[in-house]
Each structure stands twice: as structure tokens, then as C-alpha cells.
Design an enzyme around this catalytic site. Structure first.
Site, mmCIF file in Angstrom:
data_model
loop_
_atom_site.group_PDB
_atom_site.id
_atom_site.type_symbol
_atom_site.label_atom_id
_atom_site.label_comp_id
_atom_site.label_asym_id
_atom_site.label_seq_id
_atom_site.Cartn_x
_atom_site.Cartn_y
_atom_site.Cartn_z
ATOM 1 N N SER A 56 73.236 80.856 -7.137
ATOM 2 C CA SER A 56 73.698 82.244 -7.152
ATOM 3 C C SER A 56 72.540 83.191 -6.802
ATOM 4 O O SER A 56 71.930 83.038 -5.749
ATOM 5 C CB SER A 56 74.325 82.558 -8.516
ATOM 6 N N ASP A 71 85.120 78.978 -5.641
ATOM 7 C CA ASP A 71 84.140 80.004 -6.023
ATOM 8 C C ASP A 71 84.729 81.388 -5.735
ATOM 9 O O ASP A 71 84.982 81.737 -4.590
ATOM 10 C CB ASP A 71 82.846 79.803 -5.231
ATOM 11 N N HIS A 119 82.072 78.449 -9.183
ATOM 12 C CA HIS A 119 80.746 78.982 -8.874
ATOM 13 C C HIS A 119 79.628 78.114 -9.437
ATOM 14 O O HIS A 119 78.468 78.297 -9.065
ATOM 15 C CB HIS A 119 80.647 80.403 -9.429
#
Length: 341
Positions: free
Chosen positions: A111, A247, A275
Site C-alpha cells: 500500500s 482490492d 488489499h
């Protein structure tokens, strides 16, 4: 990227990761470390901390030295009023590795941590063996609208409400109820991780650091710092991209765009994952990382070659993939909403 016959390093019984601290520039930096051998640096995402890697850290440490830091402003690291840009985070990772006497590293970023990993490779290519991007931020401006709203002044006020008595427990209870209703959807898939991250936000310095970090990379239009214009610079670095099809924070099309923009990169898509693919299928994640480590040679830093690459630049000739993906990448590179570091 140079591939080689898989080099199987011995598996060792090792102690579990230990939480340690170092003071760098006057601030406490927390990190978890285990194992020995070639170094792997695991960088978490926004609002998260080093424990997010618990499901894979110890197993990887059977064959490698694995360091999972708490980024400044996160976890048990200090949370000062400071620069929380991806460039500053990359500097912090460089300084921590220097303090730990680690000269080169395979850097894994999830991320926001993926954006930090790319920035690290851009700023300090001489320190990078390999690059692994997991649901990485910074591919295009697209990001879930929740993050866009949270970057606004009202977002900071909403986070401040979490410090009021009973507010966070009420939010968590409501979240679990909603999660049962939408648990099979993409939105519900990552809800437990969202609730886990919310646990840290009521602490005033944590919520302030979260807000500063978010506003450094996201505004109401989306992500402000993107990597596509410099992806061609990974030409000499082995790159592995990992993403989940469900995601909802950063859509899986970003994986295909990053893959198209990075010459020689490898792509693994986790069907049904959200995610956090390393939470959804840690065994597969570990196998991919180990195989990638075993079958690729560490990058060789060549300053003259990098200088020539910079002079030549990227552009259409360096982008691969389907026609639609190539158009999407080139359009994103040419967007005037893009902001480079």
C-alpha cells in the site's frame, strides 16, 4: 532482469521476530527483526504497523534476515510533527538500515509502503537488490473515495471524534454488523483490517500523524504522487508485483499498469484476495517471495548505465502489455494532475 536456476537456501529454526528500538535523528524507531542471511525489508501501509506482517515474518526469517519497521508516526515509533512524505519515509528507511549496518536489501512495500519502496529504489538504487510491490500506492491518482474524503479538513475532525468515549467501540460494533452483511463482497473483504487499523487512531499523536501522512500523498482528487513516469528506471532491478482481485482501496488494474510500465517485472494476481493478499493467503505469498529471491540475481548498481537511462528517458517504447493497458499507462503518465517527487 536476470533469472537463474532456483538457489535453495537452508531452512533454519530461528527465534520469533523481536521488537527492538533505535534512536535516529532523536526519534525512536521501532522495528521487528529475525533471521539471518540476505536482508528483506517489509514496509507496511498507512495507519498500519509492523505486526501486519506477523503471518509471514517468521517463516521468511528461516532463510533471510527480515526487518519490519514501524514507519515514523505509526505503531510504536515516535509520532512527531514532521515530514511524512514518501521521500521522507524513504530517507528514514535508508537511515535505519545504516544504523543496523545493512548495506543492501530486497524491499517489500504494501500500500503506502509500496510507494515508499518505489521512492527508496528511486533515491537509493545502490542499496536495492530487488523490489516487491504489494497492492502498492502511487501507480495512478485513483484511490478509494474514503481516503479522498479523509484528506479534507472534515476528515481530520472525524478522526478526532474517535477519541471520544464509546465512539470507537460503537464504530467497531457497527463495522462488524455491516461486515456480516457484506462479508462476501469486495468491500466487506478488508473490513476486519480496517477495524484493526482504527484501533490505533484514538491516540492523539497517532491520528495527527495519520492525517499528515494521508495529506502528503492524497487530496480530494486522489493520489498526488505517482510512480509511472519513473518506472522505466527499474529496468535493471528485479521487480515482483502482487495484487488481489477484490482490492477496493487500489484497484487491480493498477497491478497491470505497473507491470506494463516496468520492463521485465513479474506479476502475481491473488484471485479473491483484497488489499492484504499476504493475510488472505500467507503460504502462497511466502512461496512467491522465496521463489523470486531464489530465481533472480540481485540488481547490480551501475552509475554510468543509470545516467544513460535517465538521459534516454522512458516513454511509449518502454511500456508493454495489451493495447488498452498501454493507453491507460501513457495517458496516466501524461496527466497534468500527476505530481512527481
Amino acid at each position: 532482469m536476470t533469472e537463474r536456476k532456483r538457489n535453495l537456501r537452508p531452512v533454519r529454526d530461528v527465534a520469533p521476530p523481536t521488537l527492538q528500538f533505535r534512536t535516529v535523528h532523536g526519534y525512536r524507531r521501532a522495528f521487528r527483526i529475525a533471521g539471518s542471511g540476505p536482508a528483506i525489508l517489509l514496509i507496511h501501509g498507512i495507519g498500519d504497523n509492523s505486526t501486519t506482517w506477523n503471518g509471514v515474518h517468521a517463516k521468511l526469517a528461516q532463510r533471510f534476515t527480515v526487518i519490519a519497521p514501524d514507519l515514523l508516526g505509526h505503531g510504536q515509533s515516535d509520532k512527531p510533527r514532521a515530514d511524512y512524505s514518501v521521500a521522507a519515509y524513504a530517507n528514514g528507511m535508508r537511515d535505519l538500515l545504516s544504523v543496523l549496518d545493512i548495506e543492501r536489501v530486497t524491499i517489500v512495500g504494501h500500500s503506502l509502503g509500496g510507494g515508499v519502496a518505489m521512492q527508496f529504489a528511486y533515491q537509493f538504487p545502490q542499496l536495492v537488490d530487488r523490489l516487491i510491490l504489494v497492492s502498492a500506492g502511487g501507480v495512478t491518482k485513483d484511490v478509494n473515495i474514503v481516503f479522498r474524503l479523509a484528506s479534507l479538513p472534515m476528515g481530520s475532525e472525524a478522526m478526532a471524534l474517535l477519541r471520544l468515549p464509546l465512539v470507537l467501540p460503537a464504530v467497531q460494533i457497527a463495522g462488524r454488523i455491516v461486515g456480516k452483511a457484506i462479508g462476501t463482497t469486495s468491500l466487506g473483504h478488508d473490513l476486519p483490517n480496517v477495524l484493526r487499523i482504527l484501533d490505533d487512531l484514538p491516540e492523539p499523536t497517532a491520528s495527527a500523524a495519520f492525517g499528515r501522512t494521508l495529506r502528503a500523498v492524497v487530496d480530494w482528487r486522489g493520489q498526488m504522487v505517482t510512480m509511472l513516469d519513473r518506472c522505466y528506471l527499474t529496468e535493471a532491478i528485479p521487480v515482483q508485483i502482487i495484487w488481489g482481485t477484490k482490492d477496493v482501496v487500489l484497484p487491480v488494474r493498477h497491478a497491470h499498469m505497473a507491470h506494463a510500465a516496468m520492463p521485465g517485472s513479474q506479476l502475481e494476481i491473488f484471485e479473491g484476495s483484497g488489499h492484504f493478499p499476504f493475510h488472505d493467503d500467507p503460504a502462497r505469498f511466502i512461496d512467491i517471495v522465496e521463489r523470486f529471491m531464489d530465481t533472480t540475481e540481485p540488481a547490480e548498481y551501475d552509475q554510468a548505465a543509470l545516467r544513460a537511462l535517465l538521459r534516454r528517458g522512458g516513454g511509449e517504447a518502454t511500456v508493454t502489455g495489451s493495447a488498452d493497458t498501454r493507453v491507460a499507462v501513457l495517458n496516466a503518465i501524461g496527466s497534468n494532475e500527476r505530481s512527481a517527487t
